[in-house]
Design a protein around this motif. Structure first.
Motif, PDB file in Angstrom:
ATOM      1  N   ARG A  88       0.847  -1.192   0.000  1.00  0.00           N
ATOM      2  CA  ARG A  88       0.000   0.000   0.000  1.00  0.00           C
ATOM      3  C   ARG A  88       0.879   1.238   0.000  1.00  0.00           C
ATOM      4  O   ARG A  88       1.911   1.288   0.683  1.00  0.00           O
ATOM      5  CB  ARG A  88      -0.897   0.005   1.234  1.00  0.00           C
ATOM      6  CG  ARG A  88      -1.827  -1.204   1.328  1.00  0.00           C
ATOM      7  CD  ARG A  88      -3.002  -1.068   0.405  1.00  0.00           C
ATOM      8  NE  ARG A  88      -3.655  -2.351   0.130  1.00  0.00           N
ATOM      9  CZ  ARG A  88      -4.824  -2.465  -0.493  1.00  0.00           C
ATOM     10  NH1 ARG A  88      -5.445  -1.378  -0.897  1.00  0.00           N
ATOM     11  NH2 ARG A  88      -5.336  -3.652  -0.721  1.00  0.00           N
ATOM     12  N   LEU A  89       0.457   2.244  -0.745  1.00  0.00           N
ATOM     13  CA  LEU A  89       1.243   3.466  -0.865  1.00  0.00           C
ATOM     14  C   LEU A  89       1.015   4.389   0.327  1.00  0.00           C
ATOM     15  O   LEU A  89      -0.067   4.415   0.919  1.00  0.00           O
ATOM     16  CB  LEU A  89       0.875   4.209  -2.149  1.00  0.00           C
ATOM     17  CG  LEU A  89       1.202   3.479  -3.467  1.00  0.00           C
ATOM     18  CD1 LEU A  89       0.711   4.286  -4.652  1.00  0.00           C
ATOM     19  CD2 LEU A  89       2.689   3.218  -3.574  1.00  0.00           C
ATOM     20  N   SER A  90       2.057   5.158   0.626  1.00  0.00           N
ATOM     21  CA  SER A  90       1.975   6.138   1.702  1.00  0.00           C
ATOM     22  C   SER A  90       2.695   7.403   1.260  1.00  0.00           C
ATOM     23  O   SER A  90       3.328   7.447   0.198  1.00  0.00           O
ATOM     24  CB  SER A  90       2.601   5.573   2.982  1.00  0.00           C
ATOM     25  OG  SER A  90       2.385   6.453   4.071  1.00  0.00           O
ATOM     26  N   ARG A  91       2.607   8.437   2.070  1.00  0.00           N
ATOM     27  CA  ARG A  91       3.231   9.714   1.738  1.00  0.00           C
ATOM     28  C   ARG A  91       4.713   9.562   1.441  1.00  0.00           C
ATOM     29  O   ARG A  91       5.406   8.784   2.105  1.00  0.00           O
ATOM     30  CB  ARG A  91       3.046  10.713   2.884  1.00  0.00           C
ATOM     31  CG  ARG A  91       1.606  11.107   3.091  1.00  0.00           C
ATOM     32  CD  ARG A  91       1.428  12.200   4.120  1.00  0.00           C
ATOM     33  NE  ARG A  91       2.365  12.189   5.233  1.00  0.00           N
ATOM     34  CZ  ARG A  91       2.121  12.782   6.394  1.00  0.00           C
ATOM     35  NH1 ARG A  91       0.975  13.393   6.603  1.00  0.00           N
ATOM     36  NH2 ARG A  91       3.004  12.750   7.348  1.00  0.00           N
ATOM     37  N   ASN A  92       5.185  10.296   0.435  1.00  0.00           N
ATOM     38  CA  ASN A  92       6.594  10.343   0.024  1.00  0.00           C
ATOM     39  C   ASN A  92       7.059   9.125  -0.756  1.00  0.00           C
ATOM     40  O   ASN A  92       8.224   9.068  -1.148  1.00  0.00           O
ATOM     41  CB  ASN A  92       7.526  10.568   1.223  1.00  0.00           C
ATOM     42  CG  ASN A  92       7.413  11.969   1.788  1.00  0.00           C
ATOM     43  OD1 ASN A  92       7.201  12.923   1.036  1.00  0.00           O
ATOM     44  ND2 ASN A  92       7.546  12.092   3.092  1.00  0.00           N
ATOM     45  N   ASP A  93       6.207   8.153  -0.999  1.00  0.00           N
ATOM     46  CA  ASP A  93       6.603   7.037  -1.860  1.00  0.00           C
ATOM     47  C   ASP A  93       6.838   7.542  -3.279  1.00  0.00           C
ATOM     48  O   ASP A  93       6.138   8.444  -3.768  1.00  0.00           O
ATOM     49  CB  ASP A  93       5.513   5.954  -1.873  1.00  0.00           C
ATOM     50  CG  ASP A  93       5.490   5.136  -0.598  1.00  0.00           C
ATOM     51  OD1 ASP A  93       6.448   5.238   0.187  1.00  0.00           O
ATOM     52  OD2 ASP A  93       4.518   4.389  -0.389  1.00  0.00           O
ATOM     53  N   LEU A  94       7.829   6.955  -3.941  1.00  0.00           N
ATOM     54  CA  LEU A  94       8.171   7.340  -5.306  1.00  0.00           C
ATOM     55  C   LEU A  94       7.551   6.338  -6.273  1.00  0.00           C
ATOM     56  O   LEU A  94       7.817   5.135  -6.185  1.00  0.00           O
ATOM     57  CB  LEU A  94       9.694   7.372  -5.476  1.00  0.00           C
ATOM     58  CG  LEU A  94      10.243   7.765  -6.856  1.00  0.00           C
ATOM     59  CD1 LEU A  94       9.836   9.192  -7.198  1.00  0.00           C
ATOM     60  CD2 LEU A  94      11.764   7.612  -6.876  1.00  0.00           C
TER      61      LEU A  94
END
Length: 404
Positions: A88-94
């Motif tokens: 799952r994606l979260s803040r600051n993931d590229l």
């Protein structure tokens, strides 16, 4: 003045004999240590006649205090709610996004502080807590909706690099607080992997967060670990970590809150290394003065020594050079353990006669496990104590403190 000096020396010698040969007062505790009602039943005092006592009762005594776990009776399983499965994606993931051969939208994007991916000419795409598949589907809809395509094009969304996340951990862990997990130093970065698509990381898992706050305590209820995300409460069964089963381990996002409930009892089975146990124990100690001349010659650290999680009191006593030596002068040593109940915060002090413990058949019943932050002090035998006091009296006489 000779008679006065003789009487004073006699008094000093009498006091020295009392100090050297007499037993120290037993430690006083608020916790019901003697009856086995303290945090560990192993803290209780050994009986004088062990032959008349039932042996190996401590684990049963600890279990009697346990509250029923929320997952009691069920098999430790790997059930995970659909909203927690996978990456799952979260803040600051590229994230690397490619829309067919359209250079307008192709590129690397960072999930913003508000949890969105912001592609040019399109409304923000919600990314926080979503999978790359969800991202691909929403971008395809938006491209058609905004008139860039008549039919949904082929889209690829792949994580190039996972950022660290900030989560809060509370409950039956040794150091409950908010933490950052998933950070990597430059030396740990594999450049080939960083350049490849489809990045993955274990450093943002639930187990990593529990270990980062000192690990779970022996009173933890692993059948009902709570994870709160976006106002939703999820209950996870992590008993598989200690039962040799497939353990539940989900990827965490910034803002997640984890709480480990307590069963209000000491569980002997949790006192062993695991992915969610403390990485080790920092043990404060004070070594004997004789025959060692100090901590440094005895290979004892200046302040603390690291021992494996699951170490028992007597193992640590051996580890700190408090056992062995000349039998005539060293066989009557004792060791004191200072610990603190992690549930109540109340301290407990216990003392053991080392040679008696080594020779008892029921020693395991009274040999407590060490907890992070425990302290051990070693005391020398009566013979060594008397020798030390005699040296002091000699020094006093030599300096003329007792005068004619």
């Amino acid at each position: 003045m000779t008679a006065v000096r003789t009487r004073l020396l006699g008094s000093c010698l009498s006091l020295a004999l009392t100090a050297a040969c007499g037993d120290a007062p037993a430690p006083e505790n608020l916790a019901p240590v003697k009856s086995g009602g303290a945090y560990q039943a192993q803290y209780r005092e050994p009986p004088r006649n062990p032959e008349e006592q039932p042996i190996l009762q401590s684990e049963r005594m600890n279990t009697l205090k346990c509250r029923t776990g929320h997952g009691a009776g069920s098999k430790a399983g790997g059930f995970v709610a659909s909203g927690l499965r996978g990456e799952r994606l979260s803040r600051n993931d590229l994230v690397d996004i490619r829309v067919s051969d359209d250079e307008t939208f192709n590129g690397d994007y960072v999930v913003s502080r508000d949890g969105d991916l912001k592609l040019p000419f399109l409304p923000p795409v919600r990314a926080q807590g979503r999978s790359t598949g969800d991202i691909e589907a929403q971008i395809a809809r938006l491209l058609v909706q905004e008139g860039f395509y008549d039919e949904a094009p082929r889209i690829s969304a792949r994580v190039s690099d996972f950022a660290s996340v900030n989560v809060a951990v509370s409950g039956a862990v040794f150091e409950r607080h908010a933490i950052e997990i998933g950070t990597r130093v430059a030396d740990d970065i594999d450049r080939a992997r960083q350049a490849a698509l489809g990045a993955s990381t274990e450093a943002r898992n639930l187990s990593a967060a529990l270990r980062a706050v000192g690990g779970v305590r022996p009173d933890a209820d692993l059948s009902a670990v709570e994870l709160r995300r976006n106002g939703t409460r999820h209950v996870l069964d992590m008993r598989g970590v200690f039962e040799g089963r497939n353990a539940v381990d989900v990827m965490l996002l910034t803002g997640d809150e984890i709480r480990v409930p307590s069963r209000q009892c000491f569980q002997d089975d949790l006192m062993r290394p695991s992915p969610i146990s403390p990485p080790g124990i920092s043990l404060f100690l004070s070594n004997l003065t004789q025959p060692a001349t100090g901590n440094a010659p005895s290979a004892v650290g200046r302040e603390v020594r690291e021992v494996p999680y699951g170490t028992r009191f007597m193992q640590a006593v051996v580890n700190t050079n408090c056992v062995g030596g000349a039998r005539a002068t060293s066989a009557k040593r004792s060791a004191v353990l200072f610990t603190r109940d992690p549930i109540t915060g109340v301290s407990t002090v216990i003392e053991r006669k080392i040679e008696d413990m080594l020779r008892r058949a029921d020693r395991d019943d009274y040999d407590p496990y060490l907890l992070p932050g425990d302290a051990i002090a070693c005391y020398d035998s009566s013979v060594t104590n008397f020798t030390e006091v005699a040296k002091i009296i000699g020094a006093v006489v030599a300096t003329g403190a007792i005068v004619d």
